[in-house]
Design a protein around this motif. Sequence first.
Motif, short mmCIF file in Angstrom:
data_model
loop_
_atom_site.label_atom_id
_atom_site.label_comp_id
_atom_site.label_asym_id
_atom_site.label_seq_id
_atom_site.Cartn_x
_atom_site.Cartn_y
_atom_site.Cartn_z
N GLU A 34 1.01 -1.25 0.08
CA GLU A 34 -0.27 -0.10 -0.28
C GLU A 34 0.70 1.02 0.20
O GLU A 34 0.40 2.00 -0.38
N ASP A 35 1.95 1.66 0.35
CA ASP A 35 2.95 2.09 0.27
C ASP A 35 2.67 3.05 -0.61
O ASP A 35 2.80 1.81 -2.19
N LYS A 36 3.16 4.49 -0.82
CA LYS A 36 3.38 5.45 -2.13
C LYS A 36 4.88 4.47 -3.02
O LYS A 36 5.33 4.51 -2.03
N VAL A 37 4.77 5.30 -4.16
CA VAL A 37 5.51 4.82 -4.90
C VAL A 37 5.98 6.38 -5.50
O VAL A 37 5.46 7.33 -5.84
N ALA A 62 9.89 2.63 -5.54
CA ALA A 62 10.17 4.19 -6.92
C ALA A 62 10.54 3.10 -8.58
O ALA A 62 10.60 1.91 -8.48
N LYS A 63 10.11 4.06 -8.99
CA LYS A 63 9.39 3.83 -10.28
C LYS A 63 10.13 4.44 -11.08
O LYS A 63 9.53 5.70 -11.51
N LEU A 64 10.59 4.30 -12.44
CA LEU A 64 11.16 4.71 -13.42
C LEU A 64 10.12 5.38 -14.68
O LEU A 64 9.72 4.57 -15.34
N VAL A 65 10.01 6.45 -14.76
CA VAL A 65 8.99 6.88 -15.30
C VAL A 65 8.85 8.24 -16.85
O VAL A 65 8.34 8.75 -17.97
N ILE A 104 5.61 13.11 -12.45
CA ILE A 104 6.54 12.65 -12.25
C ILE A 104 7.04 13.57 -11.09
O ILE A 104 6.86 15.03 -11.00
N ASP A 105 7.48 13.51 -10.05
CA ASP A 105 7.55 13.38 -8.94
C ASP A 105 8.90 13.99 -8.38
O ASP A 105 9.54 15.01 -7.25
N ALA A 327 11.69 6.38 0.16
CA ALA A 327 10.90 6.60 1.89
C ALA A 327 10.86 7.70 2.72
O ALA A 327 10.25 8.57 2.95
N ILE A 328 12.11 8.54 2.41
CA ILE A 328 12.83 9.55 3.15
C ILE A 328 11.79 10.80 2.13
O ILE A 328 11.09 11.38 2.85
N ILE A 329 11.48 10.49 1.00
CA ILE A 329 10.76 11.91 0.14
C ILE A 329 9.76 11.71 0.42
O ILE A 329 8.86 13.03 0.89
N LEU A 330 8.70 10.52 0.91
CA LEU A 330 6.86 10.06 0.67
C LEU A 330 7.28 10.24 1.93
O LEU A 330 6.14 10.36 2.72
#
Length: 367
Positions: A34-37, A62-65, A104-105, A327-330
């Motif tokens: 359930e954690d955000k990506v 993390a996902k490459l987008v 894009i984050d 995890a640091i950012i989100l």
Amino acid sequence: MSTRRDFLQIAGLSTLALSLPLADTLAASVFSKEDKVLRVAIMGLGSYGTRVAEAMKESKRAKLVGVISGTPSKVETWRQKYGIPDKNCYNYENFDQIKENPDIDAVYVITPNSLHKPYGIRVAKAGKHVICEKPMALNAAEGREMIAACKAAGVHLLVGYRMHFEAKTLEVVRMQRAGEFGKTLFFQGLSGFIIGDPTQWRLNRELAGGGAMMDIGIYSINGSRYMLGEEPIWVTAQEVKTDPVKFKEGVDETITFQMGFPSGAVASCLSTYALNNLDKFYLDGTKGFAEMQPSTGYGPIQARTNNGPIEREHITHQTVQMDEMAAIILDGKKPVIPVDGEEGLKDLVIVDAIYEAVKTGKKVMIG
């Protein structure tokens, strides 16, 4: 076969009795579905950008987008290989438009060193989090500009210190912090290899900002700080150049440097583009020692102490790095060893001092 999830659970539990903060950090690495990506665009599609992209295939958080490159053929290749939508493909002229792209984050800047500051600041102004390869900038002044820009934009600035998440490295750091080596008095860092293509950007002063120190020497600088657990207060340094044709003015071939710390500990380090088989950290204390060789390569890292070998499962460094940075950012997670802009700046202050010591031949005080 144990999984990454199993490893992190075990690592977190095994350190609970000795270091609750470290145990909490490791245990928090067990992510749920359930954690955000974190959705990432990579800027700079060279060899290391490719390594990061491949590692992110295994990332949970993390996902490459997206991609940013000045080479259209690379953009097309990556678009097809990684299934990247056309709308997430940019070049260096138009990437400011990511401001209007909610998919894009963050942008991982993996360009020659001289482009870290201008491109990183543009990313920040576009409202996206900045992940930047090390060194964060060419010097401390540029680093401060980047930090200020990211703070003004309200975005994170993280630096690609992959070793800060490596399991054996973290165990040595835990042992040092717990006093298991006694008072740590000496660190040795050997960082070097024989560089190849003389026309590459790493040997171009305008692009690299220097030579071996800006590429491989940064590992010994950074390693001395996290393995001794304190900040240096002075440096001395000497340069050796045997090939002035390959290593032109302003591009260092080999620098030996020494650092002194408030506790009385000293570090003796070597940064070179002229010698192979140099990837070693050694930490010595009144009650024990730690030796890592290889200490900063892509792995597996080998480490031993006075108690014997340190055994941990090898996980691709960039996979762990990207999950932890997500995890640091989100989530606001606090890493055991910082990877923020302030951490990057501390290394740049030391780099500036080393170059000044080489130029003047004098001890240079820090702080």
